[in-house]
Design a protein around this motif. Structure first.
Motif, PDB file in Angstrom:
ATOM      1  N   ARG A 169       0.583  -1.005   0.249  1.00 19.62           N
ATOM      2  CA  ARG A 169      -0.008   0.108  -0.330  1.00 19.62           C
ATOM      3  C   ARG A 169       0.319   1.587   0.310  1.00 19.62           C
ATOM      4  O   ARG A 169       0.892   2.697  -0.544  1.00 19.62           O
ATOM      5  N   ALA A 170       2.128   0.932   0.950  1.00 21.04           N
ATOM      6  CA  ALA A 170       3.037   2.300   0.558  1.00 21.04           C
ATOM      7  C   ALA A 170       3.686   2.641  -0.242  1.00 21.04           C
ATOM      8  O   ALA A 170       3.882   3.757  -0.953  1.00 21.04           O
ATOM      9  N   ILE A 171       4.308   1.870  -0.930  1.00 13.55           N
ATOM     10  CA  ILE A 171       5.062   2.408  -2.412  1.00 13.55           C
ATOM     11  C   ILE A 171       4.048   2.697  -3.100  1.00 13.55           C
ATOM     12  O   ILE A 171       4.949   3.003  -4.291  1.00 13.55           O
ATOM     13  N   GLY A 172       2.473   2.515  -3.538  1.00 14.61           N
ATOM     14  CA  GLY A 172       1.554   3.167  -4.223  1.00 14.61           C
ATOM     15  C   GLY A 172       1.118   4.358  -4.038  1.00 14.61           C
ATOM     16  O   GLY A 172       0.176   5.158  -4.688  1.00 14.61           O
ATOM     17  N   GLU A 173       1.575   4.933  -2.708  1.00  8.41           N
ATOM     18  CA  GLU A 173       1.065   6.607  -2.206  1.00  8.41           C
ATOM     19  C   GLU A 173       1.321   7.513  -2.533  1.00  8.41           C
ATOM     20  O   GLU A 173       2.988   7.406  -2.590  1.00  8.41           O
ATOM     21  N   THR A 174       0.707   8.215  -3.267  1.00  7.08           N
ATOM     22  CA  THR A 174       1.684   9.724  -3.638  1.00  7.08           C
ATOM     23  C   THR A 174       1.008  10.998  -2.271  1.00  7.08           C
ATOM     24  O   THR A 174       1.867  11.687  -2.728  1.00  7.08           O
ATOM     25  N   ALA A 175      -0.276  10.824  -2.711  1.00  7.74           N
ATOM     26  CA  ALA A 175      -0.814  12.181  -1.880  1.00  7.74           C
ATOM     27  C   ALA A 175      -0.077  13.144  -0.450  1.00  7.74           C
ATOM     28  O   ALA A 175       0.434  13.985  -0.763  1.00  7.74           O
ATOM     29  N   PRO A 202       5.331   6.785  -8.177  1.00  8.44           N
ATOM     30  CA  PRO A 202       3.978   7.397  -8.688  1.00  8.44           C
ATOM     31  C   PRO A 202       4.045   8.605  -8.919  1.00  8.44           C
ATOM     32  O   PRO A 202       3.094   8.987  -9.474  1.00  8.44           O
ATOM     33  N   ILE A 203       5.133   9.663  -8.441  1.00  2.00           N
ATOM     34  CA  ILE A 203       5.309  10.783  -8.397  1.00  2.00           C
ATOM     35  C   ILE A 203       6.333  11.067  -9.480  1.00  2.00           C
ATOM     36  O   ILE A 203       5.649  12.199 -10.375  1.00  2.00           O
ATOM     37  N   GLN A 204       6.485  10.646 -10.235  1.00  2.00           N
ATOM     38  CA  GLN A 204       7.744  10.662 -11.419  1.00  2.00           C
ATOM     39  C   GLN A 204       6.415  10.339 -11.785  1.00  2.00           C
ATOM     40  O   GLN A 204       6.123  11.077 -13.604  1.00  2.00           O
ATOM     41  N   MET A 205       5.183   9.174 -12.363  1.00  2.00           N
ATOM     42  CA  MET A 205       4.158   9.124 -13.120  1.00  2.00           C
ATOM     43  C   MET A 205       3.405   9.377 -13.262  1.00  2.00           C
ATOM     44  O   MET A 205       3.475  10.180 -14.691  1.00  2.00           O
ATOM     45  N   PHE A 206       3.275  10.550 -12.279  1.00  2.00           N
ATOM     46  CA  PHE A 206       2.387  11.684 -12.069  1.00  2.00           C
ATOM     47  C   PHE A 206       3.000  13.230 -12.678  1.00  2.00           C
ATOM     48  O   PHE A 206       1.860  13.741 -13.978  1.00  2.00           O
ATOM     49  N   VAL A 253       4.353  16.135   2.263  1.00  4.71           N
ATOM     50  CA  VAL A 253       5.376  16.762   2.574  1.00  4.71           C
ATOM     51  C   VAL A 253       7.131  16.979   1.692  1.00  4.71           C
ATOM     52  O   VAL A 253       7.799  17.809   1.757  1.00  4.71           O
ATOM     53  N   GLY A 254       6.350  17.208   0.695  1.00  7.33           N
ATOM     54  CA  GLY A 254       7.497  18.077  -0.525  1.00  7.33           C
ATOM     55  C   GLY A 254       8.627  17.404  -1.176  1.00  7.33           C
ATOM     56  O   GLY A 254       9.776  17.637  -1.217  1.00  7.33           O
ATOM     57  N   ALA A 255       7.167  16.432  -1.200  1.00 10.47           N
ATOM     58  CA  ALA A 255       8.252  15.642  -2.416  1.00 10.47           C
ATOM     59  C   ALA A 255       9.033  16.306  -4.000  1.00 10.47           C
ATOM     60  O   ALA A 255       8.624  17.327  -4.467  1.00 10.47           O
ATOM     61  N   LEU A 256       9.819  15.911  -4.719  1.00 10.19           N
ATOM     62  CA  LEU A 256      10.330  16.603  -5.924  1.00 10.19           C
ATOM     63  C   LEU A 256       9.931  16.174  -7.207  1.00 10.19           C
ATOM     64  O   LEU A 256       9.865  14.744  -7.268  1.00 10.19           O
ATOM     65  N   THR A 257       9.579  16.487  -7.614  1.00  9.54           N
ATOM     66  CA  THR A 257       9.244  15.689  -9.662  1.00  9.54           C
ATOM     67  C   THR A 257      10.424  15.379  -9.787  1.00  9.54           C
ATOM     68  O   THR A 257       9.852  14.684 -10.713  1.00  9.54           O
ATOM     69  N   PHE A 258      11.491  16.015 -10.259  1.00 11.77           N
ATOM     70  CA  PHE A 258      12.634  16.038 -11.079  1.00 11.77           C
ATOM     71  C   PHE A 258      13.900  16.106 -10.131  1.00 11.77           C
ATOM     72  O   PHE A 258      14.016  17.292  -9.034  1.00 11.77           O
TER      73      PHE A 258
END
Ligand SMILES: Nc1ncnc2c1ncn2[C@@H]1O[C@H](COP(=O)(O)OP(=O)(O)O)[C@@H](O)[C@H]1O
Ligand SMILES: [Mg+2]
Lengths: 259, 314
Positions: free
Chosen positions: B220-226, B265-269, B231-236
């Protein structure tokens, strides 16, 4: 009540009362437990036999809302095992128990018998091996399992499992062995086997056994206590209790008029 | 017996048969309706998965795993994303597994049953159902602003740890509840302490169920994005976190915990939200990887549960 002065007392129950919450189950029960003798507790279902037996090793302390009052003195030191300052773990290390339904651990046969020693921190392999063999021999199981000690205990038959549980309890050389209807879940052949075993064990151990099988009590027990609705009605040698009961309630019960 | 009585009995039997036939009709009608509903759900899902796979699978290559993201879709890869996901999973596992199992064992075996533990239980069950973005907000306040842990792998790991903690607690409790009471009594009757009973019996006998819960919570955790965006994940991210091992003493390094991160998932988004269709292919490929990982983890969980159930007989 007859007290036999020629025999050594191993334990003594004194004015023991017990209740589950508001429900009173034992009323001031008193009885002696003689050394190297078998004492049977009989009586109709629900009269408090199991409850009394489980007082001996403080099993009730595991559950909330159980209240007891009175003494069980362990001779010769006359230590009251029910006293609040006696640790239940000490009591259970000194008094062994075998339950109604065989309950081997889902571990190997060897580890089942060795567990009591492991709990006590015994590490010496040779000592544990000797004791496991001795206990299995005393429980009459050695010849059947000596070639498969590492195999799972749950694969044994019901009767073998119960003898394994007896061996498990014997391995730590308890001062008293408690048996709660040890044959009620078994077939007639295993039952006979275990009855013979219990008679055999008397040489080295003091045994208290709950049974609702009157033949079992009269065949195996030296002393029998008849309980009814939480009262100890009569305690005597099995010979006397089964042939010339003094209380009419005992007589009614052993002649099968209620039960 | 008179013929009138016989006839009325016969009429009753006929009545009964008509009634049975009517009820069998209803049975059949529901059976068909249920099957249709099932097929509809399954086929829709299957179509979606096939569509994703057809778009994404051809894009999978060794370079896709070893390249950093890039402005050029054909050169972009998920290196920083999968390394980030992996590092965060490890952090999450390290904090949530011991905490969750300990809390589960405590609630089930040590805590006395009163109104307070009842309240705690209720809250744990509720926590498992809270939208994950709420955890992100709480973590932003607590870990980022209060504890000053930064927008780091550590913060992300702790956030997801909090998120899956209730799942681990609940499955641990359910697992140890399946151990029969007679086993507990057997151990106590031999003089075992509560800890010996837990360590020698409860945990080994329920480890299948506990492990299942752990794997399911990690999948479950591996797919979490929101919560991670919160908390400030970077996308690049075009660099890797610090390596966990060093050449010189003390050889282990925890510097990577403080590094910024991105996850799959964030990279995907990020790729999905770009206009170029080539990036959408990259997103689909990442989706395929996530899907396979989740399926594999759940498969392992099912297998473990099956193996343990076979092995344990009471
Ligand atoms: N855990 C319990 N809580 C409440 N009542 C109990 C519990 N265990 C036994 N009792 C009650 O105590 C009485 C004595 O039970 P027990 O000692 O098991 O009798 P016996 O072994 O002679 O059949 C019964 O009326 C039974 O319903
Ligand atoms: Mg009973």
């Amino acid at each position: 009540m007859t007290t036999n002065t020629n025999l050594n007392l191993r334990a003594e129950v004194k004015d023991l009362s017990f209740s589950y919450g508001p429900k009173k189950v034992l009323n001031r029960v008193s009885m002696p437990i003689y050394e190297n003798r078998i004492t049977a507790l009989i009586g109709p279902s629900g009269c408090g036999k199991t409850t009394l037996l489980r007082c001996f090793n403080r099993m009730h302390d595991l559950y909330a809302a159980t209240n007891y009052d009175g003494e069980i003195l362990l001779h010769p030191e006359k230590r009251n095992v029910l006293a609040r300052d006696v640790d239940p773990m000490e009591v259970r290390m000194r008094i062994g128990m075998v339950f109604q339904k065989p309950n081997p651990f889902p571990k190997s046969i060897f580890e089942n018998v060795a567990y009591g020693l492991r709990v006590r921190g015994v590490r010496k392999r040779s000592f544990i091996e000797d004791r496991v063999e001795k206990s299995l021999q005393q429980a009459g199981l050695w010849s059947e399992v000596k070639d498969r000690l590492p195999s799972p205990a749950t694969a044994l038959s019901g009767g073998q499992q119960q003898r394994l549980c007896i061996a498990r309890a014997l391995a730590t050389e308890p001062e008293i062995l408690l048996l709660d209807e040890p044959t009620s879940a078994l077939d007639p052949i295993s039952t006979t086997h275990i009855e013979e075993l219990i008679t055999e064990l008397k040489k080295d151990w003091t045994i208290v056994i709950v049974t609702h099988n009157l033949h079992q009590a009269s065949r195996t027990a030296d002393y029998t206590a008849f309980m009814y609705l939480g009262d100890l009605i009569e305690f005597d040698t099995s010979d006397k209790l089964f042939t010339t009961p003094r209380d009419p309630r005992t007589e009614n019960y052993i002649t099968g008029r209620f039960g | 017996m008179s013929t009138a009585v016989l006839q009325s009995e016969r009429a009753q039997v006929l009545d009964m048969r008509a009634n049975i036939r009517r009820r069998q009709w209803v049975d059949l009608a529901f059976g068909v309706a249920g099957l249709l509903a099932l097929l509809f759900a399954l086929l829709t899902l299957l179509a979606l998965i096939i569509d994703l796979a057809m778009t994404g699978v051809p894009r999978l290559s060794w370079e896709f795993f070893t390249n950093f993201p890039s402005r050029f879709p054909e050169r972009a890869g998920i290196l920083s994303a999968w390394v980030g996901s992996f590092a965060i999973m490890i952090t999450t596992a390290c904090c949530a597994i011991p905490l969750g199992i300990a809390a589960g064992v405590y609630l089930e075996e040590y805590a006395s049953k009163n109104w307070l533990t009842g309240l705690i239980e209720l809250n744990i069950i509720n926590l498992a159902g809270i939208p994950s973005i709420t955890f992100g907000l709480m973590a932003l306040g607590l870990f980022v602003y209060q504890f000053q842990l930064g927008q780091s792998i550590l913060t992300a790991g702790l956030t997801l740890g909090l998120l899956v903690l209730p799942i681990i607690i609940v499955t641990t409790r359910e697992a140890i509840r399946t151990v029969p009471n007679s086993i507990r009594e057997a151990a106590y009757a031999l003089g075992a302490s509560r800890w010996q009973m837990v360590w020698d019996h409860l945990l080994p006998y329920s480890s299948g169920g506990i492990l299942t819960g752990v794997i399911i919570s990690l999948s479950r955790a591996i797919g979490e994005t929101a919560p991670l965006i919160t908390v400030g994940a970077l996308t690049f991210i075009a660099f890797l976190p610090h390596p966990p091992v060093m050449a010189e003493f003390p050889f282990l390094s925890f510097q990577w915990l403080k590094d910024p991160f991105t996850v799959m998932p964030i990279q995907m988004f990020n790729w999905v939200s770009r206009p170029q269709p080539e990036f959408h292919v990259n997103a689909a490929a990442t989706g395929v990887i996530l899907l396979v990982m989740t399926l594999v983890m759940n498969g392992i969980a099912i297998w473990i549960r099956y193996r343990f159930r076979q092995r344990l007989k009471w």
